[in-house]
Write a protein that holds these residues in place. Structure first.
Motif, PDB file in Angstrom:
ATOM      1  N   GLY A  83       8.672  11.539 -17.162  1.00 44.21           N
ATOM      2  CA  GLY A  83       7.268  11.667 -16.793  1.00 44.21           C
ATOM      3  C   GLY A  83       6.985  12.252 -15.415  1.00 44.21           C
ATOM      4  N   THR A  84       7.957  12.131 -14.502  1.00 47.74           N
ATOM      5  CA  THR A  84       7.661  12.432 -13.094  1.00 47.74           C
ATOM      6  C   THR A  84       7.221  13.891 -12.857  1.00 47.74           C
ATOM      7  OG1 THR A  84       9.348  10.806 -12.575  1.00 47.74           O
ATOM      8  CG2 THR A  84       8.561  12.125 -10.745  1.00 47.74           C
ATOM      9  N   ARG A 112      14.617  13.374 -25.416  1.00 47.23           N
ATOM     10  CA  ARG A 112      15.898  13.895 -24.908  1.00 47.23           C
ATOM     11  C   ARG A 112      16.860  14.008 -26.076  1.00 47.23           C
ATOM     12  NH1 ARG A 112      16.844  10.367 -19.272  1.00 47.23           N
ATOM     13  NH2 ARG A 112      14.722  10.685 -18.507  1.00 47.23           N
ATOM     14  N   ARG A 121      17.669   6.737 -27.631  1.00 48.32           N
ATOM     15  CA  ARG A 121      16.878   7.406 -28.651  1.00 48.32           C
ATOM     16  C   ARG A 121      16.601   8.850 -28.243  1.00 48.32           C
ATOM     17  NH1 ARG A 121      17.688   4.790 -32.449  1.00 48.32           N
ATOM     18  NH2 ARG A 121      15.793   5.379 -33.536  1.00 48.32           N
ATOM     19  N   PHE A 124      11.939   8.347 -27.103  1.00 49.72           N
ATOM     20  CA  PHE A 124      11.854   6.986 -26.583  1.00 49.72           C
ATOM     21  C   PHE A 124      10.575   6.888 -25.774  1.00 49.72           C
ATOM     22  CE2 PHE A 124      13.120   8.048 -22.204  1.00 49.72           C
ATOM     23  CZ  PHE A 124      13.695   9.293 -22.408  1.00 49.72           C
ATOM     24  N   GLN A 126       8.592   5.538 -22.242  1.00 44.54           N
ATOM     25  CA  GLN A 126       8.724   5.035 -20.863  1.00 44.54           C
ATOM     26  C   GLN A 126       7.394   4.514 -20.385  1.00 44.54           C
ATOM     27  OE1 GLN A 126      10.086   8.182 -18.271  1.00 44.54           O
ATOM     28  NE2 GLN A 126      12.238   7.718 -18.641  1.00 44.54           N
ATOM     29  N   VAL A 129       5.633   4.498 -12.934  1.00 45.23           N
ATOM     30  CA  VAL A 129       4.643   4.575 -11.854  1.00 45.23           C
ATOM     31  C   VAL A 129       5.108   5.611 -10.837  1.00 45.23           C
ATOM     32  CG1 VAL A 129       4.177   2.101 -12.058  1.00 45.23           C
ATOM     33  CG2 VAL A 129       5.710   2.893 -10.275  1.00 45.23           C
ATOM     34  N   GLU A 130       4.160   6.216 -10.141  1.00 41.41           N
ATOM     35  CA  GLU A 130       4.491   7.125  -9.049  1.00 41.41           C
ATOM     36  C   GLU A 130       3.505   6.874  -7.909  1.00 41.41           C
ATOM     37  OE1 GLU A 130       7.159   8.811  -9.727  1.00 41.41           O
ATOM     38  OE2 GLU A 130       7.132   8.971 -11.909  1.00 41.41           O
ATOM     39  N   ARG A 257      22.193   8.062  -9.704  1.00 39.67           N
ATOM     40  CA  ARG A 257      21.100   8.467 -10.603  1.00 39.67           C
ATOM     41  C   ARG A 257      21.291   9.910 -11.074  1.00 39.67           C
ATOM     42  NH1 ARG A 257      18.011   6.137 -13.023  1.00 39.67           N
ATOM     43  NH2 ARG A 257      16.056   7.120 -12.525  1.00 39.67           N
ATOM     44  N   ALA A 281      15.607   0.143 -16.372  1.00 42.70           N
ATOM     45  CA  ALA A 281      14.669   0.951 -15.593  1.00 42.70           C
ATOM     46  C   ALA A 281      15.407   1.579 -14.427  1.00 42.70           C
ATOM     47  CB  ALA A 281      13.540   0.082 -15.049  1.00 42.70           C
ATOM     48  N   GLY A 284      13.322   5.832  -7.755  1.00 40.00           N
ATOM     49  CA  GLY A 284      13.678   6.091  -6.377  1.00 40.00           C
ATOM     50  C   GLY A 284      12.659   6.975  -5.700  1.00 40.00           C
TER      51      GLY A 284
HETATM   52  P1  HAM Z   1      15.709   7.754 -16.053  1.00 36.84           P
HETATM   53  O1  HAM Z   1      16.701   6.849 -15.422  1.00 36.84           O
HETATM   54  O2  HAM Z   1      16.211   9.022 -16.610  1.00 36.84           O
HETATM   55  O3  HAM Z   1      14.604   8.042 -14.937  1.00 36.84           O
HETATM   56  O4  HAM Z   1      14.942   6.969 -17.181  1.00 36.84           O
HETATM   57  C1  HAM Z   1      14.297   5.743 -16.907  1.00 36.84           C
HETATM   58  C2  HAM Z   1      14.533   4.757 -18.028  1.00 36.84           C
HETATM   59  O5  HAM Z   1      14.149   5.330 -19.273  1.00 36.84           O
HETATM   60  C3  HAM Z   1      15.983   4.355 -18.221  1.00 36.84           C
HETATM   61  O6  HAM Z   1      16.368   3.332 -17.326  1.00 36.84           O
HETATM   62  C4  HAM Z   1      15.971   3.859 -19.654  1.00 36.84           C
HETATM   63  O7  HAM Z   1      15.477   2.529 -19.709  1.00 36.84           O
HETATM   64  C5  HAM Z   1      14.955   4.780 -20.310  1.00 36.84           C
HETATM   65  N1  HAM Z   1      15.649   5.861 -21.050  1.00 36.84           N
HETATM   66  C6  HAM Z   1      16.125   7.023 -20.561  1.00 36.84           C
HETATM   67  N2  HAM Z   1      16.691   7.753 -21.541  1.00 36.84           N
HETATM   68  C7  HAM Z   1      16.558   7.041 -22.684  1.00 36.84           C
HETATM   69  C8  HAM Z   1      16.924   7.261 -24.061  1.00 36.84           C
HETATM   70  N3  HAM Z   1      17.519   8.393 -24.473  1.00 36.84           N
HETATM   71  N4  HAM Z   1      16.646   6.286 -24.961  1.00 36.84           N
HETATM   72  C9  HAM Z   1      16.008   5.145 -24.580  1.00 36.84           C
HETATM   73  N5  HAM Z   1      15.633   4.901 -23.309  1.00 36.84           N
HETATM   74  C10 HAM Z   1      15.895   5.825 -22.371  1.00 36.84           C
HETATM   75  C11 HAM Z   1      13.503   8.831 -15.134  1.00 36.84           C
HETATM   76  O8  HAM Z   1      13.138   9.243 -16.196  1.00 36.84           O
HETATM   77  C12 HAM Z   1      12.702   9.060 -13.849  1.00 36.84           C
HETATM   78  N6  HAM Z   1      11.579   9.944 -14.182  1.00 36.84           N
HETATM   79  C13 HAM Z   1      12.238   7.745 -13.265  1.00 36.84           C
HETATM   80  C14 HAM Z   1      11.450   7.936 -12.004  1.00 36.84           C
HETATM   81  C15 HAM Z   1      10.105   7.904 -11.861  1.00 36.84           C
HETATM   82  N7  HAM Z   1      11.971   8.212 -10.812  1.00 36.84           N
HETATM   83  C16 HAM Z   1      10.989   8.328  -9.944  1.00 36.84           C
HETATM   84  N8  HAM Z   1       9.837   8.169 -10.589  1.00 36.84           N
END
Ligand code: HAM
Length: 420
Positions: A83-84, A112, A121, A124, A126, A129-130, A257, A281, A284
């Motif tokens: 989402g970011t 993805r 998944r 999936f 999410q 927050v930002e 990360r 979750a 950063g």
């Molecule tokens: P991310 O770690 O890629 O960060 O994804 C955040 C969360 O989304 C993961 O901890 C997991 O719970 C869930 N997730 C990711 N991929 C999958 C998947 N294929 N299936 C199920 N759940 C999944 C972000 O996406 C960043 N945008 C977070 C962020 C926001 N950083 C700063 N602001």
């Protein structure tokens, strides 16, 4: 059955499951608005370059996992993998680049192309927050606090918080050099992915999960030594603020990360209830560049996987309150009773109850079976006698008692029994 299965890595969410999702959404809304965050809804697809530039060409997500397609005008679009980047694109229409803070949250599907597994998944969801436009270690700590508040409010106990610092780009140059010098001498004993990362993103070696690699990684030089005092102080202030907030954490120097936009603080929360995919979750602080931008948007945020929040709740046997209303089932004995029941059902709904009318002339037995299946709280039974005398039989499904009452008192009587 398989014929009607949705595509691999996607799921249908049926009405029985939906209340659990709504519970997460409502709880998040409550927690996030207590920090003065407002909801932002952005499109599910964006121009592909938003993700290429925003997340970095080198990230695994961009290189291997995006669902990209061309629209009729030949433009390349991508289903959002996170989402970011899209949120930053939207917020560039505000004053964020001039340091005016924006606090937003969002939820919805992300995409993805990963290998599906439990908790992993292709579509999936999410909830994220930002906090955009300003930089301060205390904002990072409050962002983490928000995530921990959310988990607590969802009954998710035993969550483990890990934090680390990535410094800023300038900090990483010498640090990366030192890591490279070390790993080059060991790469022969490491996995293929690590070998590839040696010439690509060396930091990703640090979170390799293979046992043989982990032993080598454990002895790698402490790259924090190469960070400036300013960066080290920034991280210290994050820790001080977390301590002040009473938030428990572990400092994990191997937490890097997977997305390239992070600077300074990074964090992840894991939970035993998730099995192999333990990250519930992650987030950063970031500096995110969008196409044709030479100044980054700065902010701090996180996203939690909703499927994974549900898995943790399930493992902990959290009792999710049902948001279903009280159900009145109108039994129609004979076709001529149906219009009168439709009218009564409308009055019940106006009074805030859930009303379901049987519109086919089925037997009493079959209609009572339906009442059971719908978990009706009350059945209102109308046959030709009741219709003629302006009455209705009220059956309280919880104790089986039955009384005949005037039809025009039916709504009032139902409310008396069901709304305590
Ligand atoms: P991310 O770690 O890629 O960060 O994804 C955040 C969360 O989304 C993961 O901890 C997991 O719970 C869930 N997730 C990711 N991929 C999958 C998947 N294929 N299936 C199920 N759940 C999944 C972000 O996406 C960043 N945008 C977070 C962020 C926001 N950083 C700063 N602001």
């Amino acid at each position: 059955m398989a014929k009607f299965a949705p595509p691999p890595g996607t799921s249908d969410i049926f009405p029985e499951e939906a209340p659990k999702w709504r519970n997460i959404e409502r709880t998040a809304q409550k927690v996030f608005s207590s920090y003065n965050f407002g909801e932002l809804r952005t499109p599910i697809f964006e121009y592909t370059e938003i993700f290429h530039r925003g997340l970095g060409e080198e990230t695994e997500v961009v290189r291997k996992e995006m669902y990209t397609f061309e629209d009729r005008g030949g433009r390349s679009l991508t289903l959002r993998p996170e989402g970011t980047a899209g949120v930053m694109r939207a917020l560039l229409n505000t004053d964020v680049l001039n340091g005016v803070e924006q606090r937003v949250y969002y939820y919805g599907p992300m995409f993805r192309g990963e290998r599906p597994a439990a908790g992993r998944r292709r579509q999936f969801h999410q909830i994220g927050v930002e906090n955009v436009g300003r930089i301060a270690p205390e904002l990072d700590a409050e962002c983490i606090a928000m995530l921990m508040d959310l988990l607590n409010s969802l009954g998710i106990t035993d969550a483990k918080l890990s934090i680390n610092t990535r410094g800023v780009a300038a900090d990483r140059v010498d640090a990366a050099k030192a890591l490279k010098e070390y790993f080059v001498n060991h790469i022969g004993e490491m996995c293929e992915d690590c070998a590839n990362r040696l010439s690509g993103n060396i930091w990703r070696i640090l979170d390799c999960k293979q046992e043989k690699c982990r032993q080598i990684i454990a002895k790698a030089p402490d790259y924090l030594d190469f960070f400036t005092e300013e960066s080290k102080n920034y991280f210290k202030r994050v820790c001080t603020a977390l301590d002040a907030l009473g938030i428990e954490y572990v400092h994990d120097p191997l937490l890097v990360r997977g997305l390239d936009y992070y600077v300074h603080t990074v964090f992840e929360v894991s939970h035993w209830g998730l099995g192999g995919q333990s990250a519930i979750a992650g987030g950063g602080r970031y500096e995110l560049y969008l196409p044709e931008q030479n100044r980054p948007v700065i902010g701090v945020g996180f996203a939690a996987g909703m499927e994974r929040l549900l898995m943790a709740q399930e493992a902990l046997k959290v009792d999710v309150p049902s948001d279903k209303g009280k159900v009145v089932y109108l039994v129609s004995l004979g076709e001529e009773t149906v219009p009168a029941n439709l009218k009564l059902a409308a009055a019940l709904r106006k009074a805030g109850l859930v009303a379901v009318t049987e519109v086919e002339a089925k037997s009493m037995k079959s209609q009572m079976r339906t009442a059971d299946r719908l978990k009706a709280d009350i059945a209102l039974i109308t046959g030709s006698n009741e219709l003629a005398s302006g009455s209705v039989v009220l059956k309280n499904m919880s104790d089986g008692t039955q009384v005949e009452i005037p039809r025009d008192k039916a709504v009032e009587e139902c409310l008396k029994i069901l709304v305590k």
